[in-house]
Every structure is written in structure tokens, then in C-alpha cells.
Scaffold this motif. Structure first.
Motif, PDB file in Angstrom:
ATOM      1  N   ASN A  36      26.591 -26.093   8.241  1.00  0.00           N
ATOM      2  CA  ASN A  36      25.447 -26.852   8.748  1.00  0.00           C
ATOM      3  C   ASN A  36      24.123 -26.362   8.177  1.00  0.00           C
ATOM      4  O   ASN A  36      23.094 -27.015   8.379  1.00  0.00           O
ATOM      5  N   PRO A  95      32.466 -18.223   9.714  1.00  0.00           N
ATOM      6  CA  PRO A  95      32.278 -19.336  10.652  1.00  0.00           C
ATOM      7  C   PRO A  95      32.063 -20.672   9.938  1.00  0.00           C
ATOM      8  O   PRO A  95      31.302 -20.763   8.970  1.00  0.00           O
ATOM      9  N   GLN A 123      30.431 -22.987  10.971  1.00  0.00           N
ATOM     10  CA  GLN A 123      29.065 -23.452  11.219  1.00  0.00           C
ATOM     11  C   GLN A 123      28.118 -23.172  10.059  1.00  0.00           C
ATOM     12  O   GLN A 123      27.031 -23.750   9.990  1.00  0.00           O
ATOM     13  N   SER A 146      28.251 -29.179   1.397  1.00  0.00           N
ATOM     14  CA  SER A 146      27.068 -29.256   2.267  1.00  0.00           C
ATOM     15  C   SER A 146      25.862 -28.544   1.674  1.00  0.00           C
ATOM     16  O   SER A 146      24.780 -28.580   2.264  1.00  0.00           O
ATOM     17  N   GLN A 153      23.780 -28.268  22.129  1.00  0.00           N
ATOM     18  CA  GLN A 153      23.558 -28.459  20.700  1.00  0.00           C
ATOM     19  C   GLN A 153      24.685 -27.869  19.852  1.00  0.00           C
ATOM     20  O   GLN A 153      24.586 -27.832  18.634  1.00  0.00           O
ATOM     21  N   GLU A 154      25.735 -27.363  20.521  1.00  0.00           N
ATOM     22  CA  GLU A 154      26.891 -26.752  19.853  1.00  0.00           C
ATOM     23  C   GLU A 154      26.483 -25.572  18.983  1.00  0.00           C
ATOM     24  O   GLU A 154      27.094 -25.304  17.946  1.00  0.00           O
ATOM     25  N   ILE A 155      25.418 -24.908  19.425  1.00  0.00           N
ATOM     26  CA  ILE A 155      25.005 -23.671  18.758  1.00  0.00           C
ATOM     27  C   ILE A 155      25.855 -22.524  19.269  1.00  0.00           C
ATOM     28  O   ILE A 155      26.200 -21.599  18.536  1.00  0.00           O
ATOM     29  N   SER A 156      26.197 -22.586  20.545  1.00  0.00           N
ATOM     30  CA  SER A 156      27.041 -21.577  21.162  1.00  0.00           C
ATOM     31  C   SER A 156      28.079 -22.298  22.021  1.00  0.00           C
ATOM     32  O   SER A 156      28.124 -23.536  22.060  1.00  0.00           O
ATOM     33  N   SER A 157      28.920 -21.523  22.701  1.00  0.00           N
ATOM     34  CA  SER A 157      29.974 -22.124  23.507  1.00  0.00           C
ATOM     35  C   SER A 157      29.907 -21.616  24.943  1.00  0.00           C
ATOM     36  O   SER A 157      29.283 -20.582  25.225  1.00  0.00           O
ATOM     37  N   MET A 210      29.033 -17.634  15.334  1.00  0.00           N
ATOM     38  CA  MET A 210      28.853 -19.056  15.067  1.00  0.00           C
ATOM     39  C   MET A 210      27.411 -19.490  15.312  1.00  0.00           C
ATOM     40  O   MET A 210      26.966 -20.506  14.773  1.00  0.00           O
ATOM     41  N   GLU A 211      26.665 -18.709  16.116  1.00  0.00           N
ATOM     42  CA  GLU A 211      25.285 -19.068  16.450  1.00  0.00           C
ATOM     43  C   GLU A 211      24.367 -19.099  15.236  1.00  0.00           C
ATOM     44  O   GLU A 211      23.234 -19.590  15.335  1.00  0.00           O
ATOM     45  N   ILE A 237      24.357 -21.041  13.118  1.00  0.00           N
ATOM     46  CA  ILE A 237      24.015 -22.443  12.902  1.00  0.00           C
ATOM     47  C   ILE A 237      22.598 -22.756  13.375  1.00  0.00           C
ATOM     48  O   ILE A 237      21.990 -23.735  12.950  1.00  0.00           O
TER      49      ILE A 237
END
Length: 534
Positions: free
Chosen positions: A366, A361, A363, A390, A171-175, A338-339, A341
Motif C-alpha cells: 500500500n 507484511p 501491507q 504497486s 482503516q485496516e491499519i491495525s487489527s 503491519m501498521e 501501512i
């Protein structure tokens, strides 16, 4: 000498001496006897019998008292009567002592087993257990010791750990790097994401009273029920693969935020990452009961392309979701992960007056429900992301007193033209012109761009922001004439234009102005009759 016969002899002797008749009783049968003794007239003949009688009487009295005393002691229970009774007494005493020792040892072992086997409500935050990036437990701590010896549970925890990682990455919440790169080098620092994952998988648990409610709702836990029943005050795993994905994400994100901002060094971290405590109970966190998609973490893994939304295609469930985070002046450090998000319902992000560094970040863009971003007085660097289009409901953005560089994002007022009331970007290293997009924020009440390296002139359209109460453009590199349109800002209470290269004349028609300051001393190119000249 027999007591009875001795007594009888004495009686008979008395009878002989006294020359009369006495009735006596025998101790054995209480039968009455009669003795007739004949007296003799010779005095000398009775002297010796009298002495004999006296000695017999004294002996009889002493023996009678001794027997009487012993009988009284036996009747009173002071002394055992026989050797057998002595044995019984000794056995009883030994039995009582043995029982007391056994009870004491039992209580002792029970208390030790409770301390060793029960999870605590606090987490060893300074040294949480870490994994090798695979989700397996390689270095458990006492708070998770109840997980160590259950083979079935080890499999479940590994599945849960991998599910968390995969879902966050998909979900591109983390890497991938956040879960892997730090764990590959032995002795390296563990990432905040790893710490958060290990907290959820290895330490977090559901209190028994809530676990019972979960069972009633047919929520299957990843911790075998047998393991729960074998420990005192133990709860089920707080989250599981059957939990709605949004809830798993939220707790993971909040835990990551704690570790990423040096949570162990906060001024107060009351209830944060405390096992069994809902994240909505953590200090500084506000939640609302919100309807979210009911699809579980496992179901989400089968749909990695997008998270289903409230579009009528999936079942919904009510959950407490995070809407505000307010942790000002709390010694937060590290970086904003970044999480973040993963908090789609977040409205207020308030972390001013801390020591958070790094870049803001991307993110954050979002989080479309954001209404307030208060990150002023920190140590952020880099450029301010151009993500303001946004936030259609944005009301306030305060990013002053940081180390931001670059230009003011041109979209800062493009989406929130009707709602944005406050923009403070002062005391950074921003340059360039004042963006024209700001003129769209017709309800703007506070605009502070001072202490940067802004260039160009003051745009005339600022006179259209008639709701402005505070306008601070001081300490920049602005030049040119001050626009006469500023006189339209009749609500102004504070106007600061000093330490620039401005010229012209400031028309003083501000009804409520308290402070008006500018470079208007004799010899300056700017004149102002109502200004505090700097």
C-alpha cells in the motif's frame, strides 16, 4: 561611699593639707566651688589626715576606671544595657533561625513536588504502562502520574484511546487482535500496538512552548488547561482527537514500529518514543513538509470507509510527514508490523543488517511512493509478496541474506520498468525460473540472484539489459548453454556464473569487466577465455 562626695572630701582634704585654695567641680551641676583651708604648724597633726587622703584617692581612681570601662562597652554596643535589651536580642536570634528553617523547608517541598508531579522527557521504555485493551489506565508509571488523579482527564484519555483503536481498525491499519488478545490473559506479553497506544494516551505530552502555539492556533487539547497550569513544566497532550488523522496515525505507527522491533534493545534509539519530541526528530527518520487532508481524528471516525485524499473535496494543511526510515545495523529484532501501512508518504525503508524476522507484511504494497526497500541481511521468512506492481517509482529492492522461500515474484519489474536499477535476492531459498518480467527493467544496473535454488536456463533476453554492470547468477541449479547475447552487456564489470551446470562458450567482449567467473576448468562443459575458472 558616694563618688561625688568622696571626691569632694578628697579635694577638701588636699586643700587642708596643702594650706592653699583649689577650685573644684561637682559632677552633678558643674558649679565652681572655692574652699579656703587653714594650715596648722604641727607636723604630727597632719600625718593621719594624709593617709586618709591617699586611701580616698586610690579608691576614687579605681571606681572611676570601672565606670569608664563599662560606659565605653555600652557605647560600643558590646553588651546589652538592661534586661529588656537582653530579651530583645534573644528574640531577634530566635526569629532569624525560624525564618531560615522555614525557607529551607519550603525549598525542599517545592523540589519534591516538582519531581513527583512533572512528566519527564524520557519514557520508561522497559516497563511502559499497559491497559486492559479498553483504553483505560490500569497500571500507570511515574511518567504518567500527573494523569492519575484527574477524573475529567481520565474520561478524555479513554475517549482518545478508543478513538485511536477504532480508527486504526476501521482503516485496516491495525487489527482487533493486536489491541485485545494479549491483554485478555493476565501476565501475558503486551502487544506493540497496546504499548504504542498507551504511550500516546498516557505519557506523550506537548512541551509548554509548543502548547502555547497550539492554543494560538485554536487547537483544543484533551488535557484540561487547569491541569496544565497546576504543574511545573507540564505540557498538553501531544496528540488529540482534534489533530489531523494522518498525524495521529503516523505517531502511532512509528511508536508501534519501535516496540515491535524491540526498540529497547537497539544500539541507539535516540529520541524514539520520547514524550514531547516530534517523530521527525527521532534518529534515522527523515520528513518532508507535505499537504495532507485537515480532517480530524473524530471526523475520520465518521468516515470509516476510506481516508479522504487530496482530491479538492476537503481542506488541506501542511504537516511534517515521514518519508524515510534508515536504521541499518542497529540490532532491530522482532517483526516488521503491519501498521507500517500508516505511513503513506514513505519513500525509503532501510533496515538492512539487523535481526528482523517473521514474514514481510503484505501491507507494504500500500506504500505506493516507495522508491527503495533495503531489508537485506535480516531473518525474514516466507515468500516474497507479489506486490511490486504497486511501486511505480521503485529504484532499488535488496532482500538478500534472509530466509525467503518460494519463487521470485513475477511482477517484480511490471510497474517500475523504467526506474528500477537494483535487484538483489541472493542467499535465500528461492526456486523456480528467472521470471520474464525482469526483462522490462531496461535500466537495471545490478541483478544478484546467486545462492538460491533457481532452475532452468539463462534467458537470452538478459542481453537486452545493456545497463547491467553486475550480474551474479552463481551457486544455483541453472543449466543449458550460456546465451551468446551476454556479449551485448558491454558495461559489465562483474559476471559470476560458477557453481551451476552450464555449458557452451562465454564470448569475452566485455569492455570494462573486472571479474568473470564460471565453471570452466578442463573437462567442464563450459569454456571461457577470460574467466576465472572455478
Amino acid at each position: 561611699m558616694d563618688i561625688v562626695s568622696g571626691s569632694a572630701d578628697a579635694e577638701r582634704a588636699i586643700g587642708r593639707v596643702g594650706g592653699g585654695t583649689r577650685n573644684g567641680t561637682y559632677a552633678d551641676d558643674d558649679s565652681a566651688v572655692s574652699s579656703v583651708v587653714t594650715s596648722d604648724d604641727d607636723d604630727s597633726s597632719i600625718e593621719e589626715p594624709q593617709q586618709h587622703v591617699l586611701r580616698a584617692m586610690e579608691s576614687n581612681q579605681l571606681m572611676t576606671r570601672s565606670i569608664s570601662n563599662n560606659e565605653e562597652r555600652k557605647k560600643a554596643g558590646v553588651l546589652p544595657r538592661t534586661g529588656r535589651e537582653w530579651c530583645i536580642v534573644i528574640f531577634a536570634v530566635v526569629s532569624i533561625v525560624a525564618v531560615a528553617v522555614a525557607v529551607g523547608l519550603g525549598i525542599g517541598f517545592y523540589m519534591i513536588s516538582r519531581e513527583d508531579g512533572s512528566p519527564t522527557n524520557t519514557v520508561d521504555r522497559g516497563n511502559p504502562s499497559v491497559g486492559d485493551g479498553s483504553g483505560s489506565n490500569t497500571n500507570t508509571s511515574p511518567t504518567s502520574s500527573y494523569l492519575d488523579n484527574d477524573d475529567a482527564l481520565d474520561i478524555d484519555t479513554e475517549i482518545f484511546a478508543k478513538a485511536i483503536e477504532y480508527h486504526m481498525i476501521a482503516q485496516e491499519i491495525s487489527s482487533i487482535a493486536s489491541f485485545r488478545e494479549f491483554a485478555e490473559d493476565e501476565g501475558s506479553m503486551t502487544s506493540a500496538q497496546q504499548l504504542a497506544r498507551d504511550f500516546l494516551v498516557l505519557k506523550d505530552f506537548l512541551p509548554l512552548e509548543l502548547s502555547d502555539e497550539a492554543e494560538e492556533q485554536d487547537n483544543v487539547t484533551i488535557v484540561p488547561q487547569a491541569s496544565i497550569n497546576n504543574a511545573v513544566n507540564r505540557g498538553a497532550a501531544y496528540l488529540k482527537t482534534s489533530t489531523p488523522a494522518y498525524r495521529v496515525v503516523q505517531r502511532f505507527v512509528m511508536s508501534t514500529l519501535y516496540f515491535a522491533t524491540n526498540g529497547t534493545e537497539w544500539e541507539t534509539d535516540e529520541r524514539w518514543v520520547e514524550a514531547g519530541v516530534h517523530e521527525c526528530e527521532w534518529i534515522g527518520v527523515t520528513c518532508e513538509l507535505i499537504s495532507i487532508p485537515a480532517f480530524t481524528l473524530l471526523e475520520a471516525l465518521d468516515n470509516p470507509d476510506e481516508m479522504p485524499l487530496d482530491n479538492g473535496s476537503v481542506d488541506m494543511t501542511l504537516e511534517r510527514m515521514v518519508t524515510e526510515i534508515n536504521l541499518p545495523e542497529n540490532n532491530l529484532g522482532g517483526e516488521l508490523p503491519m501498521e507500517i501501512i500508516g505511513l503513506p508518504f514513505l519513500k525509503v525503508l532501510g533496515m538492512w543488517s539487523n535481526s528482523i524476522g517473521g514474514e514481510l507484511p503484505l501491507q507494504l504494497g500500500n506504500l505506493t511512493r516507495l522508491t527503495s526497500i533495503h531489508l537485506d541481511d535480516n531473518e525474514f521468512v516466507g515468500s516474497i509478496p507479489d506486490f511490486f506492481d504497486s511501486f511505480p517509482d521503485l529504484e532499488a529492492v535488496t532482500l538478500d541474506i534472509n530466509g525467503f522461500t518460494g519463487q521470485i515474484p513475477p511482477t517484480i519489474c511490471s510497474a517500475a520498468s523504467a526506474s528500477l536499477e537494483m535487484i538483489t535476492l541472493s542467499e535465500n531459498n528461492l526456486y523456480g525460473n528467472i521470471p520474464d518480467s525482469i526483462k522490462k527493467c531496461t535500466n537495471l544496473m545490478r541483478l544478484e540472484l546467486n545462492s538460491n535454488q533457481l532452475q532452468g536456463g539463462i534467458p537470452a533476453w538478459i542481453g537486452d539489459l545493456v545497463q547491467l554492470e553486475n550480474l551474479d547468477l552463481s551457486d544455483n541449479e541453472l543449466s543449458g548453454d550460456v546465451p551468446t547475447e551476454l556479449s551485448s552487456l558491454i558495461r559489465l564489470k562483474e559476471l559470476r556464473l560458477e557453481r551451476n551446470s552450464l555449458s557452451g562458450n562465454i564470448i569475452c567482449e566485455f569492455e570494462d569487466a573486472v571479474v568473470v567467473s564460471a565453471d570452466c576448468r578442463n573437462g567442464d562443459a563450459l569454456s571461457c577465455s577470460c574467466c576465472l575458472c572455478i
